[in-house]
Design an enzyme around this catalytic site. Structure first.
Site, PDB file in Angstrom:
ATOM      1  N   ASP A  30      -3.331  26.523 -28.992  1.00 39.68           N
ATOM      2  CA  ASP A  30      -4.508  25.658 -28.920  1.00 39.68           C
ATOM      3  C   ASP A  30      -5.176  25.640 -30.290  1.00 39.68           C
ATOM      4  O   ASP A  30      -5.345  26.696 -30.917  1.00 39.68           O
ATOM      5  CB  ASP A  30      -5.470  26.197 -27.861  1.00 39.68           C
ATOM      6  CG  ASP A  30      -6.607  25.248 -27.556  1.00 39.68           C
ATOM      7  OD1 ASP A  30      -7.360  24.898 -28.498  1.00 39.68           O
ATOM      8  OD2 ASP A  30      -6.774  24.868 -26.386  1.00 39.68           O
ATOM      9  N   ASN A  86      -8.785  23.890 -16.044  1.00 40.95           N
ATOM     10  CA  ASN A  86     -10.029  23.189 -15.731  1.00 40.95           C
ATOM     11  C   ASN A  86      -9.679  21.843 -15.107  1.00 40.95           C
ATOM     12  O   ASN A  86      -8.732  21.183 -15.547  1.00 40.95           O
ATOM     13  CB  ASN A  86     -10.843  22.967 -17.007  1.00 40.95           C
ATOM     14  CG  ASN A  86     -11.146  24.259 -17.726  1.00 40.95           C
ATOM     15  OD1 ASN A  86     -11.455  25.270 -17.112  1.00 40.95           O
ATOM     16  ND2 ASN A  86     -11.061  24.230 -19.051  1.00 40.95           N
ATOM     17  N   GLY A  92     -15.164  21.639 -17.317  1.00 46.49           N
ATOM     18  CA  GLY A  92     -14.819  21.875 -18.713  1.00 46.49           C
ATOM     19  C   GLY A  92     -13.541  21.212 -19.188  1.00 46.49           C
ATOM     20  O   GLY A  92     -13.092  21.462 -20.304  1.00 46.49           O
ATOM     21  N   GLN A  93     -12.930  20.345 -18.366  1.00 45.37           N
ATOM     22  CA  GLN A  93     -11.704  19.672 -18.805  1.00 45.37           C
ATOM     23  C   GLN A  93     -12.054  18.604 -19.831  1.00 45.37           C
ATOM     24  O   GLN A  93     -12.860  17.713 -19.561  1.00 45.37           O
ATOM     25  CB  GLN A  93     -10.968  19.041 -17.621  1.00 45.37           C
ATOM     26  CG  GLN A  93      -9.633  18.453 -18.007  1.00 45.37           C
ATOM     27  CD  GLN A  93      -8.855  17.872 -16.821  1.00 45.37           C
ATOM     28  OE1 GLN A  93      -9.391  17.687 -15.740  1.00 45.37           O
ATOM     29  NE2 GLN A  93      -7.586  17.596 -17.057  1.00 45.37           N
ATOM     30  N   HIS A  99      -3.088  21.201 -17.870  1.00 42.19           N
ATOM     31  CA  HIS A  99      -2.673  22.281 -18.758  1.00 42.19           C
ATOM     32  C   HIS A  99      -3.249  23.604 -18.286  1.00 42.19           C
ATOM     33  O   HIS A  99      -4.278  23.659 -17.633  1.00 42.19           O
ATOM     34  CB  HIS A  99      -3.060  22.007 -20.211  1.00 42.19           C
ATOM     35  CG  HIS A  99      -4.516  21.740 -20.451  1.00 42.19           C
ATOM     36  ND1 HIS A  99      -5.141  20.564 -20.086  1.00 42.19           N
ATOM     37  CD2 HIS A  99      -5.466  22.502 -21.032  1.00 42.19           C
ATOM     38  CE1 HIS A  99      -6.408  20.615 -20.435  1.00 42.19           C
ATOM     39  NE2 HIS A  99      -6.637  21.796 -21.013  1.00 42.19           N
ATOM     40  N   HIS A 101      -4.401  27.377 -19.664  1.00 44.36           N
ATOM     41  CA  HIS A 101      -4.785  28.169 -20.820  1.00 44.36           C
ATOM     42  C   HIS A 101      -4.320  29.612 -20.636  1.00 44.36           C
ATOM     43  O   HIS A 101      -4.543  30.197 -19.568  1.00 44.36           O
ATOM     44  CB  HIS A 101      -6.316  28.220 -20.974  1.00 44.36           C
ATOM     45  CG  HIS A 101      -6.946  26.916 -21.254  1.00 44.36           C
ATOM     46  ND1 HIS A 101      -7.304  26.526 -22.531  1.00 44.36           N
ATOM     47  CD2 HIS A 101      -7.329  25.902 -20.437  1.00 44.36           C
ATOM     48  CE1 HIS A 101      -7.873  25.338 -22.479  1.00 44.36           C
ATOM     49  NE2 HIS A 101      -7.903  24.930 -21.217  1.00 44.36           N
TER      50      HIS A 101
END
Length: 133
Positions: A30, A86, A92-93, A99, A101
């Site tokens: 990321d 998320n 919080g997306q 995806h 994390h």
């Protein structure tokens, strides 16, 4: 999707630090590096979020997530990690491509994920009934 930054990484239209790739998914570092080694695991097929991804793809993404999490813990000498996804902006997306994390943890203070106790404010029987009925 043509405007999806993750699809552009998958299609090699923009660079990414790819640490894993197979026919179904890809994993890369990321850019934000919320913690040292912060990695994203995503399906190559575009799904908006976890609510849309098919069961077979989801299972594969999670298997790869586990494999990479073990590798990250070993290679980066982490004390632990968080695995999260998320769904929608309220959670919080920011990139609307499903995806996962992998967030390596080295101490408790570098990243705050806080769960508040609302047990005195919530009737568990009511919530239970709404979910199972």
């Amino acid at each position: 999707m043509s405007n999806c930054i993750f699809c552009k990484i998958i299609n090699k239209e923009i660079p990414g630090k790819i640490i894993y790739e197979d026919d179904v998914c890809i994993a890369f570092l990321d850019l934000s590096q919320a913690t040292y080694g912060h990695t994203l695991v995503i399906p190559k097929k575009h799904f908006e979020n976890i609510l849309e991804v098919d069961a077979q793809t989801l299972a594969h993404v999670m298997q790869v997530t586990q494999k990479l999490a073990k590798q990250i813990v070993e290679k980066l000498n982490t004390k632990g990690l968080n695995i999260l996804t998320n769904t929608n902006e309220v959670a919080g997306q920011t990139v609307h491509h499903f995806h996962v994390h992998i967030l390596p943890r080295y101490d408790e203070k570098e990243l705050v994920i806080e769960f508040n106790d609302h047990s005195q404010d919530v009737d568990l029987d009511e919530v239970y009934q709404k979910i199972v009925k």
